[in-house]
Design a protein around this motif. Structure first.
Motif, short mmCIF file in Angstrom:
data_model
loop_
_atom_site.label_atom_id
_atom_site.label_comp_id
_atom_site.label_asym_id
_atom_site.label_seq_id
_atom_site.Cartn_x
_atom_site.Cartn_y
_atom_site.Cartn_z
N GLU A 203 -1.12 -13.71 -14.63
CA GLU A 203 -0.60 -14.91 -13.98
C GLU A 203 0.46 -14.59 -12.92
OE1 GLU A 203 0.23 -18.39 -16.07
OE2 GLU A 203 -1.34 -18.07 -17.55
N ALA A 204 1.25 -13.58 -13.12
CA ALA A 204 2.31 -13.24 -12.17
C ALA A 204 1.81 -12.50 -10.94
CB ALA A 204 3.38 -12.40 -12.87
N GLY A 205 0.59 -11.96 -10.98
CA GLY A 205 0.04 -11.20 -9.85
C GLY A 205 -0.93 -10.14 -10.34
N TRP A 206 -0.91 -9.00 -9.69
CA TRP A 206 -1.83 -7.89 -10.01
C TRP A 206 -1.05 -6.67 -10.46
CZ3 TRP A 206 -7.17 -7.82 -9.83
CH2 TRP A 206 -7.78 -8.97 -9.33
N LEU A 207 -1.55 -6.00 -11.48
CA LEU A 207 -1.00 -4.73 -11.95
C LEU A 207 -1.98 -3.63 -11.61
CD1 LEU A 207 0.12 -5.79 -15.53
CD2 LEU A 207 1.55 -5.63 -13.49
N GLN A 208 -1.46 -2.42 -11.42
CA GLN A 208 -2.34 -1.28 -11.17
C GLN A 208 -1.90 -0.12 -12.05
OE1 GLN A 208 -1.19 1.66 -9.50
NE2 GLN A 208 0.76 0.98 -8.70
N GLY B 224 4.94 0.73 -10.31
CA GLY B 224 4.79 -0.08 -9.11
C GLY B 224 4.99 -1.56 -9.33
N GLY B 225 5.03 -2.01 -10.56
CA GLY B 225 5.30 -3.41 -10.83
C GLY B 225 4.15 -4.33 -10.49
N LEU C 30 -4.49 -2.26 -5.19
CA LEU C 30 -5.40 -1.13 -4.96
C LEU C 30 -4.80 -0.14 -3.97
CD1 LEU C 30 -8.08 0.24 -5.51
CD2 LEU C 30 -9.11 -1.22 -3.75
N THR C 31 -4.16 -0.63 -2.92
CA THR C 31 -3.50 0.24 -1.95
C THR C 31 -2.40 1.07 -2.61
OG1 THR C 31 -4.00 -1.29 -0.16
CG2 THR C 31 -2.22 0.28 0.23
N ALA C 32 -1.61 0.43 -3.48
CA ALA C 32 -0.54 1.15 -4.19
C ALA C 32 -1.13 2.20 -5.12
CB ALA C 32 0.31 0.16 -4.97
N ALA C 33 -2.23 1.88 -5.80
CA ALA C 33 -2.86 2.84 -6.70
C ALA C 33 -3.42 4.02 -5.93
CB ALA C 33 -3.97 2.16 -7.50
N ALA D 76 -8.80 7.94 -12.72
CA ALA D 76 -9.14 6.56 -13.08
C ALA D 76 -8.09 5.64 -12.48
CB ALA D 76 -9.19 6.39 -14.59
N ILE D 77 -8.56 4.56 -11.89
CA ILE D 77 -7.68 3.52 -11.35
C ILE D 77 -8.08 2.23 -12.04
CG2 ILE D 77 -7.08 2.16 -9.31
CD1 ILE D 77 -7.56 4.66 -7.63
N ARG D 78 -7.09 1.48 -12.53
CA ARG D 78 -7.37 0.21 -13.18
C ARG D 78 -6.53 -0.89 -12.52
NH1 ARG D 78 -6.76 4.01 -16.61
NH2 ARG D 78 -4.73 3.40 -17.41
N LEU D 79 -7.14 -2.05 -12.33
CA LEU D 79 -6.47 -3.21 -11.75
C LEU D 79 -6.60 -4.37 -12.73
CD1 LEU D 79 -7.92 -3.07 -8.12
CD2 LEU D 79 -5.78 -2.09 -8.93
N LEU D 80 -5.51 -5.10 -12.94
CA LEU D 80 -5.52 -6.22 -13.88
C LEU D 80 -4.84 -7.41 -13.23
CD1 LEU D 80 -6.15 -7.21 -16.79
CD2 LEU D 80 -3.83 -6.50 -17.38
N HIS D 81 -5.53 -8.55 -13.25
CA HIS D 81 -4.98 -9.79 -12.69
C HIS D 81 -4.34 -10.58 -13.82
CE1 HIS D 81 -5.76 -13.66 -10.17
NE2 HIS D 81 -4.51 -13.27 -10.12
#
Length: 128
Positions: free
Chosen positions: A56-61, A82-83, A92-95, A49-54
């Motif tokens: 205010e500071a940017g995107w988390l994975q 990964g911060g 997504l690339t980091a995930a 499972a890969i999750r991405l969350l937007h």
């Protein structure tokens, strides 16, 4: 002049959620990519499972890999895994890189885990 991609998903606004006291964000608002376990009648965890969350500071994975006899991953956090990433594509690339590292088959792996890793890597080819 700004060029728009007609097939790109619309930009998502930052989610107004806050981290818990440990710095982790809830999975409820995250965009998810799930690689199900194809075993007939399987009711357990997906293979990946890969999750991405937007925010205010940017995107988390976040990633979660659950193979036959091994696994690992991390949750949505600014401090771990990964911060913060500047764009969705970077997150997504980091995930995907993290999942690829976790599914790199070594000599001591069981046949079942190696087969599950192969399934996850084939699934990763279709994610964009």
């Amino acid at each position: 002049m700004i060029q728009l991609d007609l097939f790109a998903p619309p930009p998502s606004p930052p989610v107004a959620v806050t981290a818990n006291p440990h710095g982790a964000y809830p999975d409820d608002e995250a965009e998810s990519f799930i690689c199900p376990n194809p075993t007939k009648g399987w009711r357990g965890s997906p293979l990946c499972a890969i999750r991405l969350l937007h925010i205010e500071a940017g995107w988390l994975q976040a990633t979660d890999v659950c193979l036959a006899d091994r696994g690992g991953g991390h949750g949505l956090s600014e401090k771990f895994g990964g911060g913060i990433h500047p764009t969705r594509e970077a997150a997504l690339t980091a995930a995907l890189a993290d999942v690829a590292r976790r599914t790199a088959v070594a000599v001591d792996w069981s046949t079942a885990a190696a087969h599950d890793a192969w399934r996850v890597r084939k699934w990763m080819e279709g994610i964009a």
